[in-house]
Design an enzyme around this catalytic site. Structure first.
Site, PDB file in Angstrom:
ATOM      1  N   GLY A  76      90.607  19.483  52.587  1.00 30.64           N
ATOM      2  CA  GLY A  76      90.651  20.926  52.375  1.00 30.64           C
ATOM      3  C   GLY A  76      90.525  21.778  53.620  1.00 30.64           C
ATOM      4  O   GLY A  76      90.112  22.938  53.549  1.00 30.64           O
ATOM      5  N   ASN A  84      92.908  23.073  55.339  1.00 34.27           N
ATOM      6  CA  ASN A  84      93.816  24.223  55.240  1.00 34.27           C
ATOM      7  C   ASN A  84      93.240  25.305  54.346  1.00 34.27           C
ATOM      8  O   ASN A  84      93.312  26.492  54.672  1.00 34.27           O
ATOM      9  CB  ASN A  84      95.186  23.782  54.728  1.00 34.27           C
ATOM     10  CG  ASN A  84      96.074  23.297  55.843  1.00 34.27           C
ATOM     11  OD1 ASN A  84      96.545  24.101  56.650  1.00 34.27           O
ATOM     12  ND2 ASN A  84      96.278  21.991  55.931  1.00 34.27           N
ATOM     13  N   ILE A 126     104.009  19.390  41.114  1.00 32.96           N
ATOM     14  CA  ILE A 126     103.787  20.573  40.281  1.00 32.96           C
ATOM     15  C   ILE A 126     104.816  20.571  39.161  1.00 32.96           C
ATOM     16  O   ILE A 126     106.022  20.480  39.412  1.00 32.96           O
ATOM     17  CB  ILE A 126     103.928  21.860  41.133  1.00 32.96           C
ATOM     18  CG1 ILE A 126     102.923  21.864  42.285  1.00 32.96           C
ATOM     19  CG2 ILE A 126     103.757  23.113  40.292  1.00 32.96           C
ATOM     20  CD1 ILE A 126     101.483  21.952  41.869  1.00 32.96           C
ATOM     21  N   HIS A 165     103.706  21.483  54.958  1.00 28.30           N
ATOM     22  CA  HIS A 165     104.092  20.100  55.242  1.00 28.30           C
ATOM     23  C   HIS A 165     103.992  19.865  56.754  1.00 28.30           C
ATOM     24  O   HIS A 165     104.472  20.685  57.541  1.00 28.30           O
ATOM     25  CB  HIS A 165     105.517  19.848  54.757  1.00 28.30           C
ATOM     26  CG  HIS A 165     105.935  18.421  54.901  1.00 28.30           C
ATOM     27  ND1 HIS A 165     105.512  17.437  54.036  1.00 28.30           N
ATOM     28  CD2 HIS A 165     106.696  17.799  55.825  1.00 28.30           C
ATOM     29  CE1 HIS A 165     106.011  16.269  54.422  1.00 28.30           C
ATOM     30  NE2 HIS A 165     106.738  16.466  55.506  1.00 28.30           N
TER      31      HIS A 165
HETATM   32  C1  GRF Z   1      97.883  18.619  55.681  1.00 24.62           C
HETATM   33  O1  GRF Z   1      98.343  17.841  56.730  1.00 24.62           O
HETATM   34  C2  GRF Z   1      99.034  19.274  54.970  1.00 24.62           C
HETATM   35  O2  GRF Z   1     100.114  19.562  55.789  1.00 24.62           O
HETATM   36  C3  GRF Z   1      99.430  18.223  53.965  1.00 24.62           C
HETATM   37  O3  GRF Z   1      98.236  17.634  53.571  1.00 24.62           O
HETATM   38  C4  GRF Z   1      97.250  17.771  54.588  1.00 24.62           C
HETATM   39  C5  GRF Z   1      96.058  18.425  53.979  1.00 24.62           C
HETATM   40  O4  GRF Z   1      94.973  18.489  54.858  1.00 24.62           O
HETATM   41  N1  GRF Z   1     100.199  18.809  52.902  1.00 24.62           N
HETATM   42  P1  GRF Z   1      93.703  19.345  54.456  1.00 24.62           P
HETATM   43  O5  GRF Z   1      93.162  18.749  53.159  1.00 24.62           O
HETATM   44  O6  GRF Z   1      94.113  20.760  54.288  1.00 24.62           O
HETATM   45  O7  GRF Z   1      92.733  19.155  55.577  1.00 24.62           O
END
Ligand code: GRF
Length: 217
Positions: free
Chosen positions: A18, A20, A99, A115
């Site tokens: 998490g 991001n 989804i 991504h």
């Molecule tokens: C990230 O690398 C994102 O691009 C991909 O999954 C990963 C998630 O990382 N879709 P986090 O859980 O947000 O640290």
């Protein structure tokens, strides 16, 4: 003409650590974003993202096959939860499940995914985590990057909102490259959200373009 500010009610879907989502919450807390994080949906009860939501007192729901073996029941639970939170925007932040088309339809052009590569290369079903970066290194490309795109019914194929290029260096390992890219993810995701918050973009077929300054909306 002044821009319309529509503060979004963002629900995040996430399965893992998490980082991001936490970068988005940071941007909200610092006032960089005007939106509200209304909740987190996760398939994984033991994920870092749930722990984070708890620590921030952000509502969360664990919705997975164990709890909802029937697929349509599971999707309805997701839709009901989003309604309960009054969510009007969804960000996928490391969500490992597809989804359902019913959700894509209801939130048309309102679901973003991030991504860790430059789509349309190095994407698609099963392309996640280190596999992406291993494929990038094996391909010999000199640049990789990050893509934020709108979610459609096809994996990693929706209109691209923003991309950021990240160089690949000779002595990179997949882990090192992943780390360099993740750092950029945390910046670009909030920038992409801001474009929707401020209603600055429009989706034209496969393209997401800036609204013209003087366009009536
Ligand atoms: C990230 O690398 C994102 O691009 C991909 O999954 C990963 C998630 O990382 N879709 P986090 O859980 O947000 O640290």
């Amino acid at each position: 003409m002044p821009h319309k500010h529509s503060s979004l009610r963002i629900a995040a879907f996430a399965s893992g650590r998490g980082s991001n989502f936490s970068a988005i919450v940071d941007a909200i807390e610092s006032g960089e974003l005007k939106s509200t994080a209304v909740g987190v949906i996760s398939n994984n009860p033991d994920s870092g993202v749930i722990e984070f939501a708890e620590s921030k007192e952000i509502p969360y729901a664990v919705i997975n096959k164990n709890r909802y073996p029937d697929e349509s029941e599971l999707n309805n639970k997701i839709l009901d939860t989003l309604d309960e939170w009054n969510a009007n925007f969804i960000v996928l932040a490391g969500y490992m499940k597809k989804i359902d088309p019913s959700i894509v339809r209801k939130y048309k052009n309102r679901i973003l995914n991030i991504h860790p590569a430059l789509l349309p290369s190095f994407g698609g079903n099963k392309m996640y985590g280190l596999k992406v970066h291993e494929s990038v290194l094996n391909s010999g490309v000199k640049y990789s990057g990050v893509t934020v795109h709108i979610v459609t019914d096809e994996y990693d194929k929706g209109p691209i909102v923003l991309q950021q290029v990240v160089p690949v260096y000779d002595d990179d390992t997949a882990e090192i490259l992943q780390k360099r890219i993740l750092k950029e993810e945390h910046t670009i995701y909030k920038e992409a959200i801001r474009l929707f918050e401020e209603d600055l973009v429009v989706v034209l077929g496969q393209r997401v373009v800036r609204k013209r300054e003087n366009a009536e909306d």
